[in-house]
Design a protein around this motif. Sequence first.
Motif, PDB file in Angstrom:
ATOM      1  N   ARG A   1       0.834  -1.208   0.000  1.00  0.00           N
ATOM      2  CA  ARG A   1       0.000   0.000   0.000  1.00  0.00           C
ATOM      3  C   ARG A   1       0.863   1.249   0.000  1.00  0.00           C
ATOM      4  O   ARG A   1       1.889   1.299   0.665  1.00  0.00           O
ATOM      5  CB  ARG A   1      -0.928   0.007   1.224  1.00  0.00           C
ATOM      6  CG  ARG A   1      -1.947  -1.122   1.211  1.00  0.00           C
ATOM      7  CD  ARG A   1      -2.864  -1.014   2.413  1.00  0.00           C
ATOM      8  NE  ARG A   1      -3.906  -2.040   2.376  1.00  0.00           N
ATOM      9  CZ  ARG A   1      -5.074  -1.895   1.761  1.00  0.00           C
ATOM     10  NH1 ARG A   1      -5.343  -0.759   1.122  1.00  0.00           N
ATOM     11  NH2 ARG A   1      -5.966  -2.861   1.773  1.00  0.00           N
ATOM     12  N   ARG A   2       0.406   2.265  -0.735  1.00  0.00           N
ATOM     13  CA  ARG A   2       1.119   3.538  -0.703  1.00  0.00           C
ATOM     14  C   ARG A   2       0.987   4.143   0.688  1.00  0.00           C
ATOM     15  O   ARG A   2      -0.100   4.206   1.251  1.00  0.00           O
ATOM     16  CB  ARG A   2       0.531   4.500  -1.750  1.00  0.00           C
ATOM     17  CG  ARG A   2       1.329   5.791  -1.891  1.00  0.00           C
ATOM     18  CD  ARG A   2       0.771   6.648  -2.995  1.00  0.00           C
ATOM     19  NE  ARG A   2       0.943   6.031  -4.309  1.00  0.00           N
ATOM     20  CZ  ARG A   2       2.046   6.136  -5.045  1.00  0.00           C
ATOM     21  NH1 ARG A   2       3.083   6.834  -4.567  1.00  0.00           N
ATOM     22  NH2 ARG A   2       2.126   5.556  -6.215  1.00  0.00           N
TER      23      ARG A   2
ATOM     24  N   TYR B   1      10.298   9.023   1.410  1.00  0.00           N
ATOM     25  CA  TYR B   1       9.112   9.693   1.950  1.00  0.00           C
ATOM     26  C   TYR B   1       9.391  11.173   2.184  1.00  0.00           C
ATOM     27  O   TYR B   1      10.529  11.581   2.477  1.00  0.00           O
ATOM     28  CB  TYR B   1       8.693   9.058   3.269  1.00  0.00           C
ATOM     29  CG  TYR B   1       7.782   7.854   3.141  1.00  0.00           C
ATOM     30  CD1 TYR B   1       6.561   7.802   3.792  1.00  0.00           C
ATOM     31  CD2 TYR B   1       8.144   6.754   2.356  1.00  0.00           C
ATOM     32  CE1 TYR B   1       5.725   6.705   3.683  1.00  0.00           C
ATOM     33  CE2 TYR B   1       7.320   5.655   2.238  1.00  0.00           C
ATOM     34  CZ  TYR B   1       6.110   5.624   2.904  1.00  0.00           C
ATOM     35  OH  TYR B   1       5.281   4.540   2.793  1.00  0.00           O
TER      36      TYR B   1
ATOM     37  N   VAL C   1      -1.575  10.739   1.223  1.00  0.00           N
ATOM     38  CA  VAL C   1      -0.842  10.029   0.158  1.00  0.00           C
ATOM     39  C   VAL C   1      -1.648   9.961  -1.134  1.00  0.00           C
ATOM     40  O   VAL C   1      -1.072   9.796  -2.217  1.00  0.00           O
ATOM     41  CB  VAL C   1      -0.431   8.618   0.629  1.00  0.00           C
ATOM     42  CG1 VAL C   1       0.501   8.696   1.825  1.00  0.00           C
ATOM     43  CG2 VAL C   1      -1.640   7.757   0.949  1.00  0.00           C
TER      44      VAL C   1
ATOM     45  N   PRO D   1       0.840  11.842  -4.086  1.00  0.00           N
ATOM     46  CA  PRO D   1       1.492  10.521  -4.181  1.00  0.00           C
ATOM     47  C   PRO D   1       3.005  10.570  -3.989  1.00  0.00           C
ATOM     48  O   PRO D   1       3.603   9.578  -3.549  1.00  0.00           O
ATOM     49  CB  PRO D   1       1.126  10.052  -5.592  1.00  0.00           C
ATOM     50  CG  PRO D   1      -0.102  10.821  -5.954  1.00  0.00           C
ATOM     51  CD  PRO D   1       0.045  12.150  -5.285  1.00  0.00           C
TER      52      PRO D   1
ATOM     53  N   PRO E   1       6.429   7.344  -1.857  1.00  0.00           N
ATOM     54  CA  PRO E   1       6.674   6.471  -3.013  1.00  0.00           C
ATOM     55  C   PRO E   1       6.441   5.010  -2.643  1.00  0.00           C
ATOM     56  O   PRO E   1       6.491   4.639  -1.466  1.00  0.00           O
ATOM     57  CB  PRO E   1       8.159   6.723  -3.338  1.00  0.00           C
ATOM     58  CG  PRO E   1       8.494   8.012  -2.665  1.00  0.00           C
ATOM     59  CD  PRO E   1       7.619   8.091  -1.459  1.00  0.00           C
ATOM     60  N   PRO E   2       6.185   4.164  -3.645  1.00  0.00           N
ATOM     61  CA  PRO E   2       6.023   2.721  -3.365  1.00  0.00           C
ATOM     62  C   PRO E   2       7.254   2.170  -2.652  1.00  0.00           C
ATOM     63  O   PRO E   2       8.393   2.507  -2.988  1.00  0.00           O
ATOM     64  CB  PRO E   2       5.855   2.106  -4.751  1.00  0.00           C
ATOM     65  CG  PRO E   2       5.346   3.231  -5.599  1.00  0.00           C
ATOM     66  CD  PRO E   2       5.983   4.473  -5.067  1.00  0.00           C
TER      67      PRO E   2
END
Length: 416
Positions: free
Chosen positions: A89-90, A131, A193, A197, A201-202
Amino acid sequence: MEMIGFAAMAAVIAFLVLRMPVALSLLLAGGVGTALLGAGDRAWDQVAALLAAPDLAAVPLVVLLGNLAFYAGFATRVHDAAAVLLQDRRGGLAGAAILGCAGFAATCGSSVACAATMSRIAVPEMLRAGYDPRLAGASVAIGSTLGALLPPSMLLILWALLTGTPVAAMFLGALLPAALSLAGMIAVLSWWVRSDPQAAPPSRAVPMRRGTALRAVWPAPVLFGIILGGIWTGRLSAVAALAVCVAVTLAAAVLQHRLTAETLWAALRDSAMQAASILLILIGARLFLTVLDLSALSSLLVRDAGILPHLAAVALLTLACAVLGLLAEPAAILVLALPFALGIGGAHGLDPVWSGILLVKMVEIALILPPLGLNAVVVAAAVRDIPTGTVLAGLGRFLFLDLLVLAALALFPALA
């Protein structure tokens, strides 16, 4: 007579501004105040009654539980497991930080200790993943405030001992407000988020199976379940439930070879020192509050609180706690604001459990308010890669939800 009460309160605030320890500030103001009132015998009778209270044993037990869980490595397992479960999950690492703080709070009972420990574990990991520093610092700072509300919170125990409210009632009463606070934090994180986005980040896959992660996380929910389940069913008192948790934690740590003789001694030593410090704060607080009672200041506060509309009184007390948050640590804020919170509850016919949980929520908010939110300062000091201002900037997004929870508690006392 009332002037002595006002002078005692002013003296404590002045001592705190001068960075005098909380216990010494309260002991000096309370001791001098009772001497001026000629009520030394009565004051020390109340101190003796406090020291004889069965629930007082909760203080050393909570401190010992937190230290055993910390030295055994149990306190941070919720974060590790959540990082695995939320890796797809993001914003998963930030969510893991918040849930990790909740798990840590379930064993240690202190917001500041939670912020200091979890920031060293979760924030560097988020920064390495790219992040936004505001999100990385704020997720730990806001999550650690759950230590003020989630049982076995030390602030809930202090309120119970100083007001004669059962510790068990405070633990159960704080459960729904804590759940609402946690839900609000997750909601703000999800909105953040999604709207930005790039802030999260992933994440890279964590090399641990989900089943392994779930098996590793058992201490925190089991201990939490023992406390709440034992109290809820009436099979255990709050003190008995905490004693069982200490025994379970110690047995698990020994059986899993997570405690050596050296670390066990360190846990016992730290626990003794911390419990003694809290005990001194309690004695000083009891003397100080006795001065306020005997000087008729407490009665005056109840009368004045009855004049103000309910919500206006709550708003003024919230503002006062925010100001005190610039000067003092959570225990000192609780003691100074305690007569006002009791006055509001008493004037409007509300239970002391509600008054205590409302005040603890206010203290929790004071920990994240600019310009000097204590939790933000602790996170920045522990990590060093993020300035305090950056953490506070991120906390601004969570503050609105916390104020909504406070407003819900004020409007619907049954929540507590």
